[in-house]
Motif scaffolding. Structure first.
Motif, PDB file in Angstrom:
ATOM      1  N   TYR A 113      42.897  50.775  40.748  1.00 42.56           N
ATOM      2  CA  TYR A 113      43.360  49.502  40.167  1.00 42.56           C
ATOM      3  C   TYR A 113      43.267  49.579  38.651  1.00 42.56           C
ATOM      4  O   TYR A 113      42.257  50.016  38.100  1.00 42.56           O
ATOM      5  CB  TYR A 113      42.478  48.338  40.615  1.00 42.56           C
ATOM      6  N   GLU A 139      47.396  50.312  42.095  1.00 41.90           N
ATOM      7  CA  GLU A 139      47.756  48.895  42.172  1.00 41.90           C
ATOM      8  C   GLU A 139      47.527  48.205  40.837  1.00 41.90           C
ATOM      9  O   GLU A 139      46.481  48.396  40.208  1.00 41.90           O
ATOM     10  CB  GLU A 139      46.925  48.199  43.255  1.00 41.90           C
ATOM     11  N   LEU A 141      46.483  45.386  38.472  1.00 41.80           N
ATOM     12  CA  LEU A 141      45.525  44.278  38.553  1.00 41.80           C
ATOM     13  C   LEU A 141      46.210  42.987  38.130  1.00 41.80           C
ATOM     14  O   LEU A 141      46.790  42.921  37.049  1.00 41.80           O
ATOM     15  CB  LEU A 141      44.378  44.506  37.571  1.00 41.80           C
ATOM     16  N   PRO A 142      46.102  41.971  38.942  1.00 38.91           N
ATOM     17  CA  PRO A 142      46.600  40.680  38.470  1.00 38.91           C
ATOM     18  C   PRO A 142      45.595  40.117  37.462  1.00 38.91           C
ATOM     19  O   PRO A 142      44.395  40.095  37.736  1.00 38.91           O
ATOM     20  CB  PRO A 142      46.613  39.842  39.757  1.00 38.91           C
ATOM     21  N   ASN A 145      43.565  36.209  38.037  1.00 33.88           N
ATOM     22  CA  ASN A 145      43.588  35.783  39.443  1.00 33.88           C
ATOM     23  C   ASN A 145      42.609  36.635  40.228  1.00 33.88           C
ATOM     24  O   ASN A 145      42.519  37.843  39.999  1.00 33.88           O
ATOM     25  CB  ASN A 145      44.978  35.982  40.053  1.00 33.88           C
ATOM     26  N   ASP A 146      41.912  36.015  41.152  1.00 34.18           N
ATOM     27  CA  ASP A 146      40.978  36.780  41.970  1.00 34.18           C
ATOM     28  C   ASP A 146      41.718  37.800  42.830  1.00 34.18           C
ATOM     29  O   ASP A 146      42.826  37.538  43.290  1.00 34.18           O
ATOM     30  CB  ASP A 146      40.207  35.838  42.908  1.00 34.18           C
ATOM     31  N   PHE A 147      41.113  38.952  43.022  1.00 38.46           N
ATOM     32  CA  PHE A 147      41.611  39.897  44.014  1.00 38.46           C
ATOM     33  C   PHE A 147      40.402  40.474  44.748  1.00 38.46           C
ATOM     34  O   PHE A 147      39.287  40.447  44.236  1.00 38.46           O
ATOM     35  CB  PHE A 147      42.488  40.990  43.386  1.00 38.46           C
ATOM     36  N   GLU A 148      40.665  40.952  45.964  1.00 37.66           N
ATOM     37  CA  GLU A 148      39.574  41.454  46.806  1.00 37.66           C
ATOM     38  C   GLU A 148      39.595  42.968  46.803  1.00 37.66           C
ATOM     39  O   GLU A 148      40.657  43.570  46.948  1.00 37.66           O
ATOM     40  CB  GLU A 148      39.762  40.983  48.256  1.00 37.66           C
ATOM     41  N   THR A 153      34.884  40.130  45.382  1.00 40.76           N
ATOM     42  CA  THR A 153      35.897  39.325  44.701  1.00 40.76           C
ATOM     43  C   THR A 153      35.842  39.667  43.224  1.00 40.76           C
ATOM     44  O   THR A 153      34.783  39.582  42.592  1.00 40.76           O
ATOM     45  CB  THR A 153      35.618  37.823  44.910  1.00 40.76           C
ATOM     46  N   ARG A 155      37.779  39.430  39.301  1.00 40.32           N
ATOM     47  CA  ARG A 155      38.758  38.790  38.416  1.00 40.32           C
ATOM     48  C   ARG A 155      38.837  39.631  37.150  1.00 40.32           C
ATOM     49  O   ARG A 155      37.829  39.956  36.533  1.00 40.32           O
ATOM     50  CB  ARG A 155      38.332  37.362  38.079  1.00 40.32           C
TER      51      ARG A 155
END
Ligand code: MLT
Ligand code: MN
Length: 305
Positions: A113, A139, A141-142, A145-148, A153, A155
């Motif tokens: 990420y 991937e 990273l947004p 916004n939270d991502f798992e 969790t 951010r």
């Protein structure tokens, strides 16, 4: 569930001591019978269950760090190719944070990420194709916004920073404190655990940054240089700390007291440069930093939130 945190590498790029460095602190290491602790390059491991681990930044020293950390060894009863490392998250594209990816190339399945500019930089450097995309998924990273990832969790948020040193020539005007995703911070927690905030590189501390991390139970923050002119004063560089992308600890706008008004339970300096006197536990600087409420991270340090 708790959040387990292991400091794999607490030094800045080059580690402590740097291989070709003979400034006072490095010389202390080379010559003293009781030197300051050696430190490897910038990386942290986090896990909620203690079995699957997420590595925050892949340092050039990652192999040495894995050898030194039993939690990251392959399970002896596992398959022929196995590792507890399930994911790697990058906070920028600096050499000390990405070169270790090249050491993770033995077809182990994991997720990588990073923010879009860092992924683009990896994409543009074909040597990173040693991580076959069918094995190591990348991937974006947004931000905000939270991502798992692995039951954690996370951010990611942009912090004031700059492009990596090797990419500086490519942009006509160099922004030293832009917030366009070249440098990010991460806040991470497990279900019900305290919150870790990890920011190994940051040029400027402003209200927006303090608001992002004000609730952290554990802050691991950029401790690259004690003073802005440290590298120049030591005679081993021409750049200030800020020019390199790092807010100093002392001086106007420095980090030492910047978070005093925020309810952060524990604060540690990390990503410490080979010239920074806080590396020497017996120094006045180390004492002053600790008296101001900061810890000084070291390799192998373990914390549970
Ligand atoms: C930094 O943190 O400023 C970089 O890691 C410097 C470098 O590329 O060595
Ligand atoms: Mn660095």
């Amino acid at each position: 569930m708790p959040l387990h945190v292991i400091i794999l590498g607490s030094a800045a790029g080059g580690g402590y001591p740097q291989w070709n460095c003979n400034t006072a602190l490095s010389r202390l290491y080379w010559t003293s019978k009781n030197p300051a602790l050696a430190r490897t390059q910038s990386s942290v491991a986090v896990s909620s269950d203690g079995r699957s681990w997420v590595i925050l930044n892949a340092s050039p020293d990652i192999r040495q760090q894995i050898l030194a950390t039993s939690e990251l060894h392959p399970d002896a009863s596992g398959p022929l190719r196995t590792s507890p490392i399930a994911a790697v998250v990058l906070t920028n594209g600096d050499v000390d944070h990405i070169a270790g990816l090249l050491s993770l190339r033995e077809r182990h399945v994991f997720s990588l990420y990073a923010a879009q500019p860092v992924l683009a930089s990896l994409e543009a450097n074909s040597i990173f194709n040693v991580l076959d995309p069918s094995v190591v998924t990348r991937e974006a990273l947004p931000l905000d916004n939270d991502f798992e990832v692995c039951g954690l969790t996370c951010r990611a948020f942009a912090v004031p920073g700059k492009v990596p040193l090797y990419a500086e020539g490519k942009s006509k005007s160099l922004a030293l404190a832009s917030r366009d995703g070249d440098t990010i911070g991460l806040c991470i927690h497990a279900p019900g655990s305290g919150q870790l905030c990890y920011i190994p590189g940051c040029t400027l501390i402003d209200d927006a940054l303090i608001a992002e991390i004000g609730q952290a139970n554990l802050l691991l923050f950029d401790g690259t240089v004690l003073t802005d002119t440290e590298m120049i004063d030591a005679g081993v560089g021409q750049k200030t700390g800020r020019r390199m992308g790092h807010v100093p600890i002392l001086g106007e706008g420095g980090s030492l007291h910047a978070f005093d008004g925020a309810p952060i339970s524990r604060k540690f300096y990390i990503h410490i440069n080979t010239t920074n006197p806080i590396l020497d536990e017996g120094s006045d600087a180390s004492r002053a930093v600790r008296e101001a409420g900061w810890g000084i991270a070291y390799d192998g340090m373990r914390l549970t939130l």
